[in-house]
Structures are given as C-alpha cells and as structure tokens.
Design a protein around this motif. Sequence first.
Motif, PDB file in Angstrom:
ATOM      1  N   ASP A 106      -1.910  -4.445  -2.113  1.00 50.43           N
ATOM      2  CA  ASP A 106      -0.818  -4.828  -1.327  1.00 50.43           C
ATOM      3  C   ASP A 106      -0.774  -3.434  -0.489  1.00 50.43           C
ATOM      4  OD1 ASP A 106       1.540  -5.475  -0.077  1.00 50.43           O
ATOM      5  OD2 ASP A 106       2.527  -5.940  -1.993  1.00 50.43           O
ATOM      6  N   ARG A 108       1.497  -2.788   1.643  1.00 48.14           N
ATOM      7  CA  ARG A 108       3.006  -2.529   1.496  1.00 48.14           C
ATOM      8  C   ARG A 108       3.072  -1.180   0.287  1.00 48.14           C
ATOM      9  NH1 ARG A 108       2.340  -7.562   1.479  1.00 48.14           N
ATOM     10  NH2 ARG A 108       2.975  -8.903   3.269  1.00 48.14           N
ATOM     11  N   GLU A 135       3.312  -6.380  10.338  1.00 50.06           N
ATOM     12  CA  GLU A 135       4.376  -6.035   9.237  1.00 50.06           C
ATOM     13  C   GLU A 135       4.782  -4.619   9.354  1.00 50.06           C
ATOM     14  OE1 GLU A 135       5.996  -6.862   5.728  1.00 50.06           O
ATOM     15  OE2 GLU A 135       4.934  -8.405   6.974  1.00 50.06           O
ATOM     16  N   TRP A 136       4.250  -3.777  10.017  1.00 46.33           N
ATOM     17  CA  TRP A 136       4.577  -2.516  10.042  1.00 46.33           C
ATOM     18  C   TRP A 136       5.148  -2.284  11.674  1.00 46.33           C
ATOM     19  CZ3 TRP A 136       0.343   0.607   7.152  1.00 46.33           C
ATOM     20  CH2 TRP A 136       0.174   0.478   5.928  1.00 46.33           C
TER      21      TRP A 136
END
Length: 377
Positions: A106, A108, A135-136
Amino acid sequence: MRILHTSDWHLGRSFHREDLLAAQERFVDHLVETVRAERVGCVVVSGDVYDRALPSVDAVRLCDDALRRLRELTRVVLIAGNHDSAHRLGFGSALMDDSGVHVRTDFRRVGEPILIGDAAFYGVPYLEPEIVRHEWELAERGHAATLGQAMRRVRDDIARRGPGTRSVVLAHAFVTGGEPSESERDISVGGSSHVPASVFAGVDYVALGHLHGAWAVTDRVRYSGSPIAYSFSEERHVKGTWLVDLREGGVAAEFVEAPVPRRLARIRGRLDALLTDASFARYEDHWLQVTLTDARRPPAAMERLRGRFPHALVLGFEPEGGGADGAPAWAERVRERSDLDIAGDFVAEVTDGPASAAERVLLQEAFEACRRKEALT
C-alpha cells in the motif's frame, strides 16, 4: 545489521516455454542456505515476487515455502512490483507482521517503517503514477514526481528517529544509471520511467527492484537483479543477491552468485556452418537463440538445429544483406521504442498518415487506463 537484498523472482515465469519452476526452487534453496551461513538479520525482496497478477498455484506454493523457510531463520520485508497484484500480494499482511514477514503493498504506508534491530525499513511498492498522483494530489505527472513524494514522507519519518537509527528503503523503479534488459515490462506510460538516484538522498541503503541485471547505481543504491535470466539479452548477466552490512559511517556490499540452471547464448550463421563448425560445440548444452543468415530460409531448420543443439529455443532469420525488401527485422524496428510510439506507427500504417497530436493523447489515455485497471486487480 546484515541484510540480504534480492528482487524480481517472477515466480511462475517460463523461459520461451521452458518451465523454470525447478530452477526457482533451486534459487530458494540457495537463498535459505545463504541466510543461514551468513547470519543474515533481514531479507529484503524488492518487488515482482510473482510474474503476473494472478499467479499459478505452483508459484504461490513456492512463495509460501520460501517465506516459511526464511522466517525460521530471519526477518523478511517484501514489497509489490509492477508485475504483482498489490491487493492479492498484500492479503493477510497485518497477520504476517506478527510472524516476522512484513509485506508492504500500500503506497499510503510508505512513511511507516518496520523496525528491526537498529534499522528502519521503508517499503515503497511500485507506484503507478496516475493512481498515486490523484490520491496525493500531485501537480506533476510521472514516476519522478510520485517517488519524490514517497521519499519526502520517508525522510520526514527518518527525521523523527533517533540519531543511531539506520535507514533502508525498498523500491521498485527504473533509476537512472541502471541497465535494462528485454525482460522487464515497460513502465514509461504516465510520464518518463526514469527517476534520478538523488531522489533517495539521506538514506543509508536503497534496495532496488525492477531491472534484471545486478547493478550498483551508487555505493548505497543498488539493483540485485533477477535470480534467473528471463531473456536472451541477459546472457552476460551474473545472477545473485547483495549481502549488505550496515556499518557506522557507511555500508559494505558483497555479491553472492546464485546457481545457474543453464547457460544462455545467442549465435548466428548459415545453417550448414552451425551444424558442422567445431567452434559451436561449446553451445551444445546452452539455451540458444539462433539467427540464420542463409540467403534462403532452410527447410526444417529448427528440427535440424536441435539435432546438435537440443536446447535451441528461438529461431530467427536474417539473410545476409537484409531481407527481400531490405527492411530491418521487426525486433530491430521496435527496440528501445515506447508502446506509445509503436502504437503511433500502427496508426500511420493503417491510415496512410502519422498519428495526430489528438490521436496520440487518446492512445496515451488508453494505455494509462489499462495500467490503472491492471494495478487495481
């Protein structure tokens, strides 16, 4: 802290239809014996554990056996590569943490280390640029931007650690300075595939995966390469693992060679010469890629070649002076070209004109959509 750096196992892969499972089992035996003999404190596996997102039952069994045997001797940190399904490889990772096998898939969690002895291990799995960028909320596209953001998170955590903590990063990426072969899957869609080694500044050791040749980009940034050759472009590779000692003030790395299932070679010439010339005798037990240069294609060429070279696997035909139309072979035309450029050539072939800028944008979006779908499986 002594670590053993390996990557790109590609469990389940074949070599031109030759089953490599027995050779991969031999490598696992070698890996376990090396860990035992060298008193390794942690094995790091930098991605592409499997050859495909849906690995075969035999590949999963071999991976299970490898991790079980290694865990009896040491700790293991493992990340997902671009061939792996992050979701499938990461199944049960929280449970495995308690056993000493740490699977990181992952993106994250890149700033969350695994602490082993006096070292912090940061797993940076393969980062699909278009997924991570959204996502970021990154302004820039491409691998350099996504890996740069991941390393900022890693360095933020390192800064919070005590001064005596050593840092190890596992990453699956194409770092400038490494030498590619023909068996790595292209990751250039979504921006340039290359990232500079400087992105890893501030880390004691970087264990890289993706490229299949062992390579020291710098003293602290290294590729272990694949343990087995997966293309004829790797015929001169020496396969193995890096045995790395994290020492005060630096690192010391020693390369440990892995067993070779069968040597590779690429030979070329006229069929009669290949079958009779004594200078080719040394290749009789090799896996071979053979290119015939006869003016006309000989009948039953592969059958005749295998009478002398029973492990001939690939047969090509490049008549002396070029083909009938003088055009280069397909392999030469596509070498070192991106998927997007090849697709653009196809458009030009079927429409009698080069792909327009708008058509190239559509092609790139299609490639990126396919990659996103694959990464999410």
